[in-house]
Write a protein that holds these residues in place. Structure first.
Motif, mmCIF file in Angstrom:
data_model
loop_
_atom_site.group_PDB
_atom_site.id
_atom_site.type_symbol
_atom_site.label_atom_id
_atom_site.label_comp_id
_atom_site.label_asym_id
_atom_site.label_seq_id
_atom_site.Cartn_x
_atom_site.Cartn_y
_atom_site.Cartn_z
ATOM 1 N N UNK A 126 2.017 19.305 6.821
ATOM 2 C CA UNK A 126 0.651 18.791 6.716
ATOM 3 C C UNK A 126 0.606 17.433 6.026
ATOM 4 N N UNK A 127 1.361 17.300 4.938
ATOM 5 C CA UNK A 127 1.415 16.022 4.225
ATOM 6 C C UNK A 127 2.048 14.957 5.108
ATOM 7 N N UNK A 128 3.162 15.319 5.755
ATOM 8 C CA UNK A 128 3.849 14.379 6.642
ATOM 9 C C UNK A 128 2.901 13.886 7.743
ATOM 10 N N UNK A 129 2.216 14.811 8.377
ATOM 11 C CA UNK A 129 1.305 14.449 9.460
ATOM 12 C C UNK A 129 0.213 13.495 9.010
ATOM 13 N N UNK A 130 -0.379 13.775 7.872
ATOM 14 C CA UNK A 130 -1.457 12.920 7.370
ATOM 15 C C UNK A 130 -0.936 11.548 6.957
ATOM 16 N N UNK A 131 0.223 11.510 6.308
ATOM 17 C CA UNK A 131 0.805 10.224 5.909
ATOM 18 C C UNK A 131 1.177 9.384 7.131
ATOM 19 N N UNK A 132 1.812 9.999 8.127
ATOM 20 C CA UNK A 132 2.181 9.262 9.342
ATOM 21 C C UNK A 132 0.939 8.698 10.004
ATOM 22 N N UNK A 133 -0.079 9.517 10.127
ATOM 23 C CA UNK A 133 -1.337 9.064 10.746
ATOM 24 C C UNK A 133 -1.943 7.897 9.959
ATOM 25 N N UNK A 134 -1.971 8.013 8.647
ATOM 26 C CA UNK A 134 -2.565 6.961 7.809
ATOM 27 C C UNK A 134 -1.743 5.675 7.850
ATOM 28 N N UNK A 135 -0.427 5.802 7.836
ATOM 29 C CA UNK A 135 0.432 4.617 7.924
ATOM 30 C C UNK A 135 0.221 3.932 9.268
ATOM 31 N N UNK A 136 0.206 4.715 10.327
ATOM 32 C CA UNK A 136 0.023 4.157 11.670
ATOM 33 C C UNK A 136 -1.307 3.401 11.768
ATOM 34 N N UNK A 137 -2.358 3.988 11.221
ATOM 35 C CA UNK A 137 -3.674 3.319 11.243
ATOM 36 C C UNK A 137 -3.637 2.016 10.446
ATOM 37 N N UNK A 138 -2.982 2.053 9.279
ATOM 38 C CA UNK A 138 -2.887 0.838 8.451
ATOM 39 C C UNK A 138 -2.089 -0.233 9.185
ATOM 40 N N UNK A 139 -1.008 0.169 9.845
ATOM 41 C CA UNK A 139 -0.212 -0.790 10.607
ATOM 42 C C UNK A 139 -1.019 -1.383 11.763
ATOM 43 N N UNK A 140 -1.770 -0.562 12.460
ATOM 44 C CA UNK A 140 -2.579 -1.042 13.583
ATOM 45 C C UNK A 140 -3.648 -2.016 13.117
ATOM 46 N N UNK A 141 -4.297 -1.703 12.004
ATOM 47 C CA UNK A 141 -5.330 -2.602 11.471
ATOM 48 C C UNK A 141 -4.751 -3.954 11.090
ATOM 49 N N UNK A 142 -3.502 -3.956 10.638
ATOM 50 C CA UNK A 142 -2.863 -5.201 10.216
ATOM 51 C C UNK A 142 -2.093 -5.863 11.349
#
Length: 194
Positions: A126-142
Motif C-alpha cells: 500500500x505504501x509502495x503504491x501510493x509513493x509510486x503514484x505520488x512520485x509519478x504525478x510529481x514527475x509529470x507536473x515537472x
C-alpha cells in the motif's frame, strides 16, 4: 457494557505491548511471554484475545494498513502541487514511525514476513503504491518523464524514511545532529521533485 470496555482496554494493552516487542525484536525473535510480562496479565488473557503470535502480528499490520489508507486516502487536492502532496506523505510517514509504536512495529512485521491474509495489499504494498503514484504525478507536473523511474524513486524514499527511523542521531562536524528533514530536502532537490 463495562465488560466490553474492559475487553477493549485489555486488547489495546496487549497490542501496545506486542508492538513494543515486535518493533525491537521482529517477528521471529518476539516471545509471547515477553508480551505478557509487559502487560502484567496472564497468558490466558492474551490467548483470550489472540490465539497465536501470528494473530497478534496480523492485527497490528491490519490496523496500520487501515491507518495508512486514511493517511494516503485524502487523494489529490485541487491546486496543491503533487510534490507538496508527496512531501506531506513523507512527513506523515516519518511522524508515524517516530511516534506510533504500532505503526513502527507493523512496518517491521511487514518487512519480516507477509501477514496480509485478506488478499488485499499488505502494508508495504500500500505504501509502495501510493509513493509510486505520488512520485509519478510529481514527475509529470515537472515534465520529468525521462527522469528516474518512479518505482526506483519510491523505493529510495521508503528506504530513507524507514531507515532513518532505525538510526540513532548522527553528529555533524559542527557538533549538531543530521536533520532527516534536510536529508529529504537534499534528495528531493537531487531528483528534481521540488
Amino acid at each position: 457494557m463495562v465488560t466490553q470496555i474492559r475487553a477493549r482496554q485489555t486488547r489495546a494493552r496487549l497490542l501496545d505491548a506486542a508492538a513494543e516487542e515486535f518493533a525491537v525484536h521482529g517477528y521471529a525473535a518476539t516471545k509471547l511471554q515477553a508480551v505478557v510480562a509487559r502487560t502484567g496479565m496472564t497468558k490466558g488473557a492474551l490467548y483470550g484475545h489472540f490465539p497465536s503470535k501470528r494473530h497478534l502480528a496480523t492485527a497490528l499490520v491490519a490496523e496500520s494498513v487501515q491507518q495508512w489508507g486514511q493517511i494516503s486516502g485524502t487523494g489529490p487536492q485541487c491546486g496543491v502541487p503533487a510534490d507538496a502532496i508527496l512531501a506531506g506523505l513523507i512527513r506523515e510517514m516519518r511522524a508515524q514511525l517516530e511516534t506510533n509504536v504500532r505503526f513502527r512495529a507493523a512496518l517491521r512485521l511487514a518487512a519480516d514476513c507477509e501477514l496480509s491474509s485478506s488478499g488485499s495489499p499488505g502494508l508495504f504494498e500500500g505504501i509502495r503504491g501510493e509513493l509510486v503514484h505520488s512520485v509519478r504525478r510529481a514527475q509529470e507536473e515537472k515534465g520529468l518523464t525521462q527522469s528516474y523511474p518512479a518505482e526506483t524513486v519510491a523505493y529510495l524514499l521508503l528506504a530513507l524514511v524507514y531507515g532513518t527511523s532505525h538510526l540513532p542521531p548522527w553528529e555533524t562536524v559542527e557538533g549538531g545532529t543530521v536533520d532527516p528533514d534536510r536529508a529529504w530536502e537534499m534528495l528531493r532537490t537531487a531528483l528534481n521533485l521540488g
